[in-house]
Design an enzyme around this catalytic site. Structure first.
Site, PDB file in Angstrom:
ATOM      1  N   GLY A   1     -69.799 -13.458  34.511  1.00 21.35           N
ATOM      2  CA  GLY A   1     -69.282 -14.814  34.349  1.00 21.35           C
ATOM      3  C   GLY A   1     -68.947 -15.378  35.706  1.00 21.35           C
TER       4      GLY A   1
ATOM      5  N   GLN B   1     -64.380 -20.801  41.530  1.00 21.31           N
ATOM      6  CA  GLN B   1     -64.553 -19.641  42.402  1.00 21.31           C
ATOM      7  C   GLN B   1     -65.474 -19.903  43.587  1.00 21.31           C
ATOM      8  OE1 GLN B   1     -65.333 -17.091  38.686  1.00 21.31           O
ATOM      9  NE2 GLN B   1     -64.496 -15.617  40.103  1.00 21.31           N
TER      10      GLN B   1
ATOM     11  N   CYS C   1     -62.829  -9.167  38.549  1.00 21.58           N
ATOM     12  CA  CYS C   1     -63.043 -10.565  38.915  1.00 21.58           C
ATOM     13  C   CYS C   1     -63.738 -10.604  40.272  1.00 21.58           C
ATOM     14  CB  CYS C   1     -61.711 -11.306  38.993  1.00 21.58           C
ATOM     15  SG  CYS C   1     -61.869 -13.050  39.404  1.00 21.58           S
ATOM     16  N   LEU C   2     -64.761 -11.419  40.372  1.00 24.18           N
ATOM     17  CA  LEU C   2     -65.481 -11.517  41.646  1.00 24.18           C
ATOM     18  C   LEU C   2     -64.598 -12.111  42.747  1.00 24.18           C
ATOM     19  CD1 LEU C   2     -68.895 -12.699  40.224  1.00 24.18           C
ATOM     20  CD2 LEU C   2     -68.252 -10.396  40.966  1.00 24.18           C
TER      21      LEU C   2
ATOM     22  N   GLU D   1     -63.002 -17.066  32.271  1.00 23.01           N
ATOM     23  CA  GLU D   1     -63.550 -18.159  33.094  1.00 23.01           C
ATOM     24  C   GLU D   1     -62.799 -19.473  32.868  1.00 23.01           C
ATOM     25  OE1 GLU D   1     -65.870 -15.188  34.354  1.00 23.01           O
ATOM     26  OE2 GLU D   1     -65.281 -17.070  35.301  1.00 23.01           O
TER      27      GLU D   1
ATOM     28  N   HIS E   1     -59.893 -19.617  35.040  1.00 28.06           N
ATOM     29  CA  HIS E   1     -60.212 -20.013  36.421  1.00 28.06           C
ATOM     30  C   HIS E   1     -60.171 -21.532  36.578  1.00 28.06           C
ATOM     31  CE1 HIS E   1     -61.198 -16.417  38.680  1.00 28.06           C
ATOM     32  NE2 HIS E   1     -62.020 -15.983  37.751  1.00 28.06           N
TER      33      HIS E   1
HETATM   34  O1  K2U Z   1     -64.646 -14.476  36.896  1.00 23.89           O
HETATM   35  C1  K2U Z   1     -65.311 -13.582  37.388  1.00 23.89           C
HETATM   36  O2  K2U Z   1     -65.130 -13.157  38.541  1.00 23.89           O
HETATM   37  C2  K2U Z   1     -66.348 -12.938  36.560  1.00 23.89           C
HETATM   38  C3  K2U Z   1     -65.953 -11.596  36.057  1.00 23.89           C
HETATM   39  C4  K2U Z   1     -66.137 -11.699  34.580  1.00 23.89           C
HETATM   40  C5  K2U Z   1     -65.359 -10.770  33.753  1.00 23.89           C
HETATM   41  C6  K2U Z   1     -64.589 -11.327  32.763  1.00 23.89           C
HETATM   42  C7  K2U Z   1     -63.878 -10.521  31.922  1.00 23.89           C
HETATM   43  C8  K2U Z   1     -63.925  -9.151  32.042  1.00 23.89           C
HETATM   44  C9  K2U Z   1     -64.678  -8.589  33.044  1.00 23.89           C
HETATM   45  C10 K2U Z   1     -65.412  -9.413  33.911  1.00 23.89           C
HETATM   46  C11 K2U Z   1     -66.880 -10.660  36.813  1.00 23.89           C
HETATM   47  O3  K2U Z   1     -68.075 -10.548  36.169  1.00 23.89           O
HETATM   48  S1  K2U Z   1     -66.141  -9.141  37.263  1.00 23.89           S
HETATM   49  C12 K2U Z   1     -67.382  -8.040  37.590  1.00 23.89           C
HETATM   50  C13 K2U Z   1     -67.887  -7.374  36.341  1.00 23.89           C
HETATM   51  C14 K2U Z   1     -69.229  -7.259  36.119  1.00 23.89           C
HETATM   52  C15 K2U Z   1     -69.687  -6.636  34.971  1.00 23.89           C
HETATM   53  C16 K2U Z   1     -68.788  -6.117  34.036  1.00 23.89           C
HETATM   54  C17 K2U Z   1     -67.448  -6.223  34.269  1.00 23.89           C
HETATM   55  C18 K2U Z   1     -66.986  -6.851  35.442  1.00 23.89           C
HETATM   56 ZN    ZN Z   2     -62.716 -14.047  37.613  1.00 29.60          ZN
END
Ligand code: K2U
Ligand code: ZN
Length: 173
Positions: A46, A51, A91-92, A134, A137
């Site tokens: 996501g 971001q 979270c990225l 998201e 955010h």
């Molecule tokens: O907002 C972001 O940075 C995106 C997150 C999304 C996310 C939401 C809820 C739970 C986990 C992640 C990123 O994708 S974090 C990196 C990631 C990638 C794959 C699976 C889990 C986390």
């Molecule tokens: Zn995030």
């Protein structure tokens, strides 16, 4: 289409409340395409416009195994939320940290698609978590806000040190 740099916590710009999109025009579609490029390239499941320092209410998600189920949301509104689930979230914008967060199990979200058409989506499980993450955010909220002050402070200090050491290296170079 292009990838854009992702802001890292505790950058104060991540606390900006995004503004609604008035017209879904080519600039919004270009933003959506860049958000997908940036998300898939990270990789992530996501990404919200906040971001990448664009404070418009736009987000993208793709929680599919094969990375072939993209969803773009313009002006998303969570209409209903039911149940509870606890999952480890990352979270990225908070790289390297994963913590358990409690969120609604099922949601009903309405939004505009990339053509400006209204739609409604019922989501559960990881897709529901990702959309809630998201949407937070877009309101300047991060998953670390659900943690204790102590945990949040530790994460903030570690990321500040990483950023400073990274800058120091560049300065020496
Ligand atoms: O907002 C972001 O940075 C995106 C997150 C999304 C996310 C939401 C809820 C739970 C986990 C992640 C990123 O994708 S974090 C990196 C990631 C990638 C794959 C699976 C889990 C986390
Ligand atoms: Zn995030």
């Amino acid at each position: 289409m292009a990838t854009r740099p992702i802001l890292h916590y505790p950058d104060p710009r991540l606390r900006t409340k995004a503004v609604p999109v008035d017209v879904v025009d080519d600039s919004v579609r270009a933003l959506i395409d860049d958000l997908f490029d940036t998300m898939y390239g990270a990789p992530g499941i996501g990404l919200a416009a906040t971001q990448v320092n664009v404070h418009r209410r736009v987000l993208v998600v793709d929680v599919s195994e094969n990375r072939d189920a993209p969803h773009a949301f313009v002006n998303p509104v969570i209409k209903d939320a039911e149940g509870e689930q606890e999952r480890d979230e990352g979270c990225l914008s908070v790289p390297g940290f994963f913590e358990t967060v409690k969120r609604a199990e099922q949601i009903r979200v309405s939004a505009l698609d990339r053509n400006g058409q209204s739609f409604e989506l019922r989501a559960e499980g990881l897709l529901a978590v990702c959309i809630q993450h998201e949407c937070d955010h877009l309101d300047g909220k991060l998953f670390v806000d659900y943690l204790s002050n102590l945990k949040r402070q530790r994460i903030r200090n570690k990321l500040r040190k990483q950023a400073q050491s990274g800058r120091g290296t560049k300065a020496r170079a």
